[in-house]
Design a protein around this motif. Structure first.
Motif, PDB file in Angstrom:
ATOM      1  N   GLY A 223      31.957  45.648  40.848  1.00 32.18           N
ATOM      2  CA  GLY A 223      32.829  46.686  40.323  1.00 32.18           C
ATOM      3  C   GLY A 223      33.829  47.170  41.353  1.00 32.18           C
ATOM      4  N   ARG A 224      33.387  47.272  42.600  1.00 26.98           N
ATOM      5  CA  ARG A 224      34.295  47.700  43.661  1.00 26.98           C
ATOM      6  C   ARG A 224      35.393  46.664  43.885  1.00 26.98           C
TER       7      ARG A 224
ATOM      8  N   GLU B 299      36.545  44.602  41.671  1.00 24.49           N
ATOM      9  CA  GLU B 299      37.458  44.663  40.517  1.00 24.49           C
ATOM     10  C   GLU B 299      38.510  45.749  40.719  1.00 24.49           C
ATOM     11  N   ARG B 300      38.089  46.870  41.271  1.00 25.98           N
ATOM     12  CA  ARG B 300      39.049  47.947  41.536  1.00 25.98           C
ATOM     13  C   ARG B 300      40.038  47.538  42.629  1.00 25.98           C
ATOM     14  N   GLU B 301      39.552  46.803  43.629  1.00 25.54           N
ATOM     15  CA  GLU B 301      40.437  46.346  44.701  1.00 25.54           C
ATOM     16  C   GLU B 301      41.469  45.352  44.185  1.00 25.54           C
TER      17      GLU B 301
ATOM     18  N   GLY C  25      42.846  45.396  41.420  1.00 24.33           N
ATOM     19  CA  GLY C  25      43.892  46.136  40.725  1.00 24.33           C
ATOM     20  C   GLY C  25      44.958  46.678  41.651  1.00 24.33           C
ATOM     21  N   GLU C  26      44.713  46.641  42.960  1.00 22.55           N
ATOM     22  CA  GLU C  26      45.700  47.105  43.916  1.00 22.55           C
ATOM     23  C   GLU C  26      46.689  45.969  44.242  1.00 22.55           C
TER      24      GLU C  26
ATOM     25  N   ARG D  78      33.594  38.231  43.363  1.00 22.35           N
ATOM     26  CA  ARG D  78      33.153  39.057  42.236  1.00 22.35           C
ATOM     27  C   ARG D  78      32.289  38.248  41.282  1.00 22.35           C
TER      28      ARG D  78
END
Length: 299
Positions: free
Chosen positions: A133-134, A136-138, A140-141, A155
């Motif tokens: 999950g972390r 996935e957020r990265e 998005g950057e 991932r």
């Protein structure tokens, strides 16, 4: 005496006694105190972590690392394994999931027959899930394409490992008679069922996700969390382009929602409140009706 205070939840008192034992060994104040001082590091850390005072959590970590100190003996010591287990929990709770993976993996490798093996596997699986999950957020950057490919590969690997471990937890605890499972094991078994669906969904394996979510619904037919599973089944069908099945699944979610008693919504652990669910179910029902009608053959 320290263990008795700890069992009663009197953590300040238990911590004081554990500290005294450790200090006595340092000073050489008592004969024969060594083994008891060594055994005090992990329960002292547990007491500090449970006393509600976050200021001394750093000391708790120091105690756990001290239990891993080679000067106190090799890794076959029970307190060494206890420290690995507790560090895994500490790192997971504090969001340091990569460090949790490291310690929990070491525990499984060193002590595959440890009675906490299924709990360890659950925590390890959950750490992998959170790491994914972390990442996935990265993603998005703003990142270079080469970085994105590397992170996507990591991932997928984390999610695949989480699925394997959650399946082992599900099967192991599922085979254990309910009468001898602890309350915590029941939580791990329940969560493993639902997290399997989440991991498969995040991998884009939507048919597999539907199978996992359906199994969760069948095993826990009255659990409010089933509503999340039903909604994810809807989302899986949408991702697969099967909007007619999505509309049918959405109606099942609406029916399940309507069957829940009012006091269910008093649970603070639910991911959404009652009005949140109502808005989602109403809007999604209109959406899937419109989409399904648009896809229906004409003439």
């Amino acid at each position: 005496l320290a263990q008795a205070h700890q069992a009663l939840g009197q953590y300040d008192m238990s911590a004081a006694i554990y500290r005294e034992l450790i200090a006595d060994r340092t000073r050489g104040a008592r004969d024969g105190v060594g083994v008891w001082a060594d055994r005090s590091h992990v329960p002292l850390a547990q007491s500090l972590l449970l006393d509600g005072d976050t200021v001394n959590d750093v000391e708790a970590e120091d105690m756990l690392f001290a239990a891993l100190d080679g000067r106190r003996g090799g890794p076959d010591r029970p307190e060494y394994r206890d420290a690995l287990f507790e560090l895994g929990r500490v790192f997971d709770r504090s969001g340091r999931h990569d460090l949790a993976v490291e310690r929990l993996t070491e525990l499984l490798e060193r002590a595959p027959e440890d009675p906490r093996v299924l709990s360890t596997k659950y925590r390890l699986a959950d750490s992998y899930r959170k790491l994914a999950g972390r990442i996935e957020r990265e993603i998005g950057e703003t990142l270079r394409q080469s970085q994105v490919r590397t992170l996507q590969s990591e991932r997928r690997e984390h999610l695949a490992k989480a699925i394997r471990l959650f399946e082992e937890v599900r099967d192991g605890l599922g085979d254990k008679p309910a009468a001898v499972r602890t309350a915590l094991e029941d939580v791990h078994l329940r969560n493993a069922h639902f997290y399997l669906g989440d991991c498969a969904f995040d991998l884009g394996e939507h048919e597999r996700a539907i199978a996992y979510y359906s199994a969760s619904r069948n095993r826990y037919p009255r659990d409010p969390a089933v509503l999340v599973a039903l909604i994810q089944i809807v989302n899986s069908y949408v991702e697969m382009g099967d909007l007619l099945s999505a509309r049918t699944a959405n109606q099942r979610a609406r029916d399940f929602y309507a069957s829940l008693p009012d006091d269910v919504w008093n649970d603070p652990n639910l991911p959404m409140g009652r009005r949140d669910w109502e808005r989602w179910l109403e809007s999604s029902a209109r959406l899937y009706d419109d989409l399904a009608q648009a896809q229906a053959p004409t003439g």
